[in-house]
Design a protein around this motif. Structure first.
Motif, PDB file in Angstrom:
ATOM      1  N   LYS A 153     -13.588 -35.780   1.285  1.00  0.00           N
ATOM      2  CA  LYS A 153     -13.717 -36.590   2.499  1.00  0.00           C
ATOM      3  C   LYS A 153     -13.014 -35.952   3.686  1.00  0.00           C
ATOM      4  N   GLY A 154     -12.165 -34.971   3.403  1.00  0.00           N
ATOM      5  CA  GLY A 154     -11.463 -34.282   4.476  1.00  0.00           C
ATOM      6  C   GLY A 154     -10.338 -35.106   5.062  1.00  0.00           C
ATOM      7  N   TYR A 155      -9.872 -34.650   6.225  1.00  0.00           N
ATOM      8  CA  TYR A 155      -8.794 -35.350   6.917  1.00  0.00           C
ATOM      9  C   TYR A 155      -9.388 -36.541   7.669  1.00  0.00           C
ATOM     10  N   PRO A 156      -8.756 -37.727   7.688  1.00  0.00           N
ATOM     11  CA  PRO A 156      -7.403 -38.029   7.212  1.00  0.00           C
ATOM     12  C   PRO A 156      -7.328 -38.537   5.771  1.00  0.00           C
ATOM     13  N   ALA A 157      -8.488 -38.769   5.129  1.00  0.00           N
ATOM     14  CA  ALA A 157      -8.487 -39.402   3.810  1.00  0.00           C
ATOM     15  C   ALA A 157      -7.673 -38.626   2.779  1.00  0.00           C
ATOM     16  N   VAL A 158      -7.748 -37.281   2.829  1.00  0.00           N
ATOM     17  CA  VAL A 158      -7.081 -36.467   1.815  1.00  0.00           C
ATOM     18  C   VAL A 158      -5.559 -36.627   1.838  1.00  0.00           C
ATOM     19  N   ILE A 159      -4.994 -37.047   2.940  1.00  0.00           N
ATOM     20  CA  ILE A 159      -3.544 -37.208   3.037  1.00  0.00           C
ATOM     21  C   ILE A 159      -3.046 -38.287   2.075  1.00  0.00           C
ATOM     22  N   GLN A 160      -3.894 -39.254   1.779  1.00  0.00           N
ATOM     23  CA  GLN A 160      -3.502 -40.312   0.847  1.00  0.00           C
ATOM     24  C   GLN A 160      -3.173 -39.749  -0.537  1.00  0.00           C
ATOM     25  N   ASP A 161      -3.745 -38.607  -0.867  1.00  0.00           N
ATOM     26  CA  ASP A 161      -3.507 -38.000  -2.182  1.00  0.00           C
ATOM     27  C   ASP A 161      -2.100 -37.422  -2.309  1.00  0.00           C
ATOM     28  N   PHE A 162      -1.364 -37.340  -1.206  1.00  0.00           N
ATOM     29  CA  PHE A 162      -0.008 -36.778  -1.231  1.00  0.00           C
ATOM     30  C   PHE A 162       1.071 -37.868  -1.239  1.00  0.00           C
ATOM     31  N   LYS A 163       0.665 -39.115  -1.262  1.00  0.00           N
ATOM     32  CA  LYS A 163       1.643 -40.207  -1.218  1.00  0.00           C
ATOM     33  C   LYS A 163       2.562 -40.134  -2.444  1.00  0.00           C
TER      34      LYS A 163
END
Length: 401
Positions: free
Chosen positions: A194-204
């Motif tokens: 899905k790219g940014y910003p969705a991928v940032i959730q994977d780093f929580k």
């Protein structure tokens, strides 16, 4: 017969030149030196008048109107004067040493290119690179007077200005964003497609490495998090240093992600221990980071140093523009790769391949000019996101002579 006549003619011209040569030195040594002949000749260029050829007749007047010379003699004399002035000018040209911050990896590559091609020397400069792997430490070292030119992102410079430091920006070492977010090979990233910003959730809840705490890598990581609706406390930020120390950290699973610069992209592509998931160099990420293109990796000096060394810094700018022309010519890639290999060794399997990938990715951004509106944007987004407490006006920061 014709040959003999020519020999006699050249002999007379040389004889006449010798007399005129003596007159020339008499003219330049009488009375107060004239404008343009104010420097004393070095010992290597001093000629005792007693050793000069004697003139055949007394000189009634030293006025130039009495110098009867044929065209050949006049040409010889003019050539000699031009060479003499050129050589003495070179002999007395002063070389200025500039101590400039570098980084492990591709580092301050425009300066490396300028040194390798004799461009700094051509402009009477000695561009002396000092490896300092973190931007905040580079700025501190410059403020302490141990280097002249710091090299780092605008965030670090603007933080220092916000606290009272006074700088001038000379130019860029890289025009486009240099930091990108990587995920370790073992990290599950279901939102990557899905790219940014969705991928940032994977780093929580994960550990993400940066060069140093308080460095630009951390500032930009926080911008990535905020743009995705997260905050810094949602991850654990860890200082891992430059690529030579960051690579073992992510390869040995000490961290889950990494916000860093080249040649880490080469490490990821060749070794497969990581992968790039958000790349602002390709326009990915929050607008706050993408719009810094044009003022991304700055060469900066103290304001008082710029005032005292304006001529040298002007020459440095010319040298960097000449280096940029070399770098941006695709036909020079092989030479640029050779230089990169000579100035930075990656001592892991396929190290040369890693460096080649990183260099290809980085070369389009190796441009010196600064985009003023991008620099002001960096200050505005830092103030808006609470990284500085007051807005910094960058309109007068760019060095101009």
């Amino acid at each position: 017969m014709i040959f003999v006549k020519r020999v006699r003619r050249h002999s007379r011209a040389l004889d006449e030149f010798s007399s005129t040569f003596a007159i020339f030195f008499a003219l330049t040594s009488l009375g107060k030196p004239r404008t343009g002949i104010t420097r004393k000749l070095s010992p290597a260029w001093s000629f005792p008048m007693a050793n000069l050829p004697l003139m055949k007749a007394p000189v009634q007047s030293l006025s130039p109107t009495h110098l009867k010379v044929n065209p050949m003699t006049r040409s010889l004399l003019s050539t000699f004067v031009a060479i003499l002035l050129s050589l003495t000018g070179q002999a007395y040209a002063q070389t200025t040493t500039l101590k400039i911050q570098d980084y492990p990896g591709l580092g301050n590559f425009l300066v490396r290119v300028a040194n390798a091609n004799g461009i700094c020397a051509k402009h009477n400069l000695k561009c002396e690179l000092r490896t300092i792997p973190q931007a905040p430490l580079g700025v501190q070292t410059m403020l302490a007077g141990d280097i002249d030119v710091a090299y780092g992102p605008p965030e670090v410079m603007i933080q220092a200005i916000n606290k009272g430091a006074e700088f001038k920006v000379l130019g860029n070492g890289a025009y486009e964003p240099i930091f990108f977010l990587m995920a370790a090979a073992g990290l599950d990233t279901p939102n990557a497609a899905k790219g940014y910003p969705a991928v940032i959730q994977d780093f929580k809840g994960k550990k993400i490495g940066v060069t140093a705490r308080g460095a630009a890598a951390e500032f930009q990581l926080i911008s990535l998090l905020q743009g995705a609706g997260m905050k810094a406390d949602d991850v654990t930020i860890v200082a891992v240093g430059a690529p030579n120390t960051a690579f073992p950290a992510i390869a040995n699973k000490q961290i889950d992600g990494l916000m860093l610069f080249s040649p880490m992209d080469g490490f990821c592509e060749v070794t497969k221990v990581c992968r790039v998931v958000v790349d602002p160099r390709k326009g990915e990420g929050p607008e706050d980071i993408v719009k810094t293109a044009g003022a991304v990796s700055l060469m900066m000096v103290k304001a008082d140093f710029a005032q005292k060394n304006a001529a040298a810094l002007d020459a440095f700018g010319k040298a960097m523009h000449e280096a940029q022309v070399i770098v941006q010519n695709p036909d020079n890639f092989a030479a640029m790769l050779k230089l990169a290999q000579e100035t930075f060794k990656i001592n892991v399997p396929n190290g040369d391949q890693i460096l080649e990938v990183a260099l290809r990715n980085s070369m389009p951004a190796l441009r010196y000019e600064v985009k003023p509106e991008a620099l002001q944007h960096a200050a505005e987004y830092m103030q808006r996101t609470g990284q500085i407490d007051k807005l910094v006006d960058t309109s007068n920061l760019i060095f101009a002579r």
